[in-house]
Design an enzyme around this catalytic site. Sequence first.
Site, PDB file in Angstrom:
ATOM      1  N   GLN A  55       0.956  -1.117   0.059  1.00 58.09           N
ATOM      2  CA  GLN A  55      -0.153  -0.167  -0.016  1.00 58.09           C
ATOM      3  C   GLN A  55       0.955   1.306   0.125  1.00 58.09           C
ATOM      4  O   GLN A  55       1.821   1.367   0.916  1.00 58.09           O
ATOM      5  CB  GLN A  55      -0.930  -0.023   1.399  1.00 58.09           C
ATOM      6  N   HIS A  87      -8.366   1.885  -0.903  1.00 61.01           N
ATOM      7  CA  HIS A  87      -8.970   1.998  -2.339  1.00 61.01           C
ATOM      8  C   HIS A  87      -8.726   0.557  -2.764  1.00 61.01           C
ATOM      9  O   HIS A  87      -8.066  -0.177  -2.206  1.00 61.01           O
ATOM     10  CB  HIS A  87      -7.879   2.697  -3.174  1.00 61.01           C
TER      11      HIS A  87
HETATM   12  P1  5GP Z   1      -1.447   1.359  -3.713  1.00 62.77           P
HETATM   13  O1  5GP Z   1       0.142   0.906  -4.174  1.00 62.77           O
HETATM   14  O2  5GP Z   1      -1.673   1.874  -2.492  1.00 62.77           O
HETATM   15  O3  5GP Z   1      -2.358   0.032  -3.566  1.00 62.77           O
HETATM   16  O4  5GP Z   1      -2.029   1.994  -4.956  1.00 62.77           O
HETATM   17  C1  5GP Z   1      -2.036   3.356  -5.157  1.00 62.77           C
HETATM   18  C2  5GP Z   1      -2.276   3.489  -6.581  1.00 62.77           C
HETATM   19  O5  5GP Z   1      -2.615   5.030  -6.731  1.00 62.77           O
HETATM   20  C3  5GP Z   1      -1.207   3.183  -7.653  1.00 62.77           C
HETATM   21  O6  5GP Z   1      -1.797   2.060  -8.395  1.00 62.77           O
HETATM   22  C4  5GP Z   1      -0.890   4.325  -8.451  1.00 62.77           C
HETATM   23  O7  5GP Z   1      -0.654   4.240  -9.390  1.00 62.77           O
HETATM   24  C5  5GP Z   1      -2.277   5.068  -7.968  1.00 62.77           C
HETATM   25  N1  5GP Z   1      -1.804   6.517  -7.804  1.00 62.77           N
HETATM   26  C6  5GP Z   1      -1.148   7.288  -7.300  1.00 62.77           C
HETATM   27  N2  5GP Z   1      -1.162   8.702  -7.571  1.00 62.77           N
HETATM   28  C7  5GP Z   1      -2.322   8.738  -8.227  1.00 62.77           C
HETATM   29  C8  5GP Z   1      -2.895   9.888  -8.760  1.00 62.77           C
HETATM   30  O8  5GP Z   1      -2.411  11.176  -8.485  1.00 62.77           O
HETATM   31  N3  5GP Z   1      -3.966   9.720  -9.587  1.00 62.77           N
HETATM   32  C9  5GP Z   1      -4.310   8.484 -10.013  1.00 62.77           C
HETATM   33  N4  5GP Z   1      -5.485   8.426 -10.584  1.00 62.77           N
HETATM   34  N5  5GP Z   1      -3.655   7.492  -9.373  1.00 62.77           N
HETATM   35  C10 5GP Z   1      -2.987   7.593  -8.571  1.00 62.77           C
END
Ligand code: 5GP
Length: 114
Positions: A94, A100
Site C-alpha cells: 500500500q 482503495h
Molecule cells: P497502492 O499501491 O496504495 O495499493 O495503490 C495506489 C495506486 O494509486 C497506485 O496504483 C498508483 O498508480 C495510484 N496513484 C497514485 N497517485 C495517483 C494519482 O495522482 N492519480 C491517480 N489516478 N492514481 C494515482
Amino acid sequence: MSDCLFCKIISGDIPCEFLYQDDELLAFMDINPQAPFHCLVIPKLHISSLSATTEEHEAVLGKLALAATRICKEQGFDENGYRLVINCGEDGGQTVQHIHMHILAGRSLQWPPG
Ligand code: 5GP
Ligand code: ZN
C-alpha cells in the site's frame, strides 16, 4: 484529510480520469495502469487502510465491492474475469494511505503476485 492524495482527488483539487461517483464512493482510472483496465474505487470517507476498519465500516466495504463488480459488468469484463485488490500496509504494497480497491482487467493476470 487535507494532506491525503485521494481526499484531494475527491475534493477536485487534483484532477482524475473520472469513472463513477455516488454519495459515498468515487471511481477513477489509475495514473499508472498495471492492466489494460485499471481503476480505483475509494470511499469518500477517509479511512487509512483495511486494518483501520471496524464493524462501523461494514456497509461501505460492501458498497466498494459491489460498485467494483458493477463497473466490471458495465465495462464488459464479466465473461473473461477480472481481479479486485486491496493492498494493506507496507508488506501489502500500500502506497496511498486512503483505502482503495483496485480493479484490474483486460488481460490474463498472474498468480501469485510478486
Ligand atoms: P497502492 O499501491 O496504495 O495499493 O495503490 C495506489 C495506486 O494509486 C497506485 O496504483 C498508483 O498508480 C495510484 N496513484 C497514485 N497517485 C495517483 C494519482 O495522482 N492519480 C491517480 N489516478 N492514481 C494515482
Ligand atoms: Zn483520504
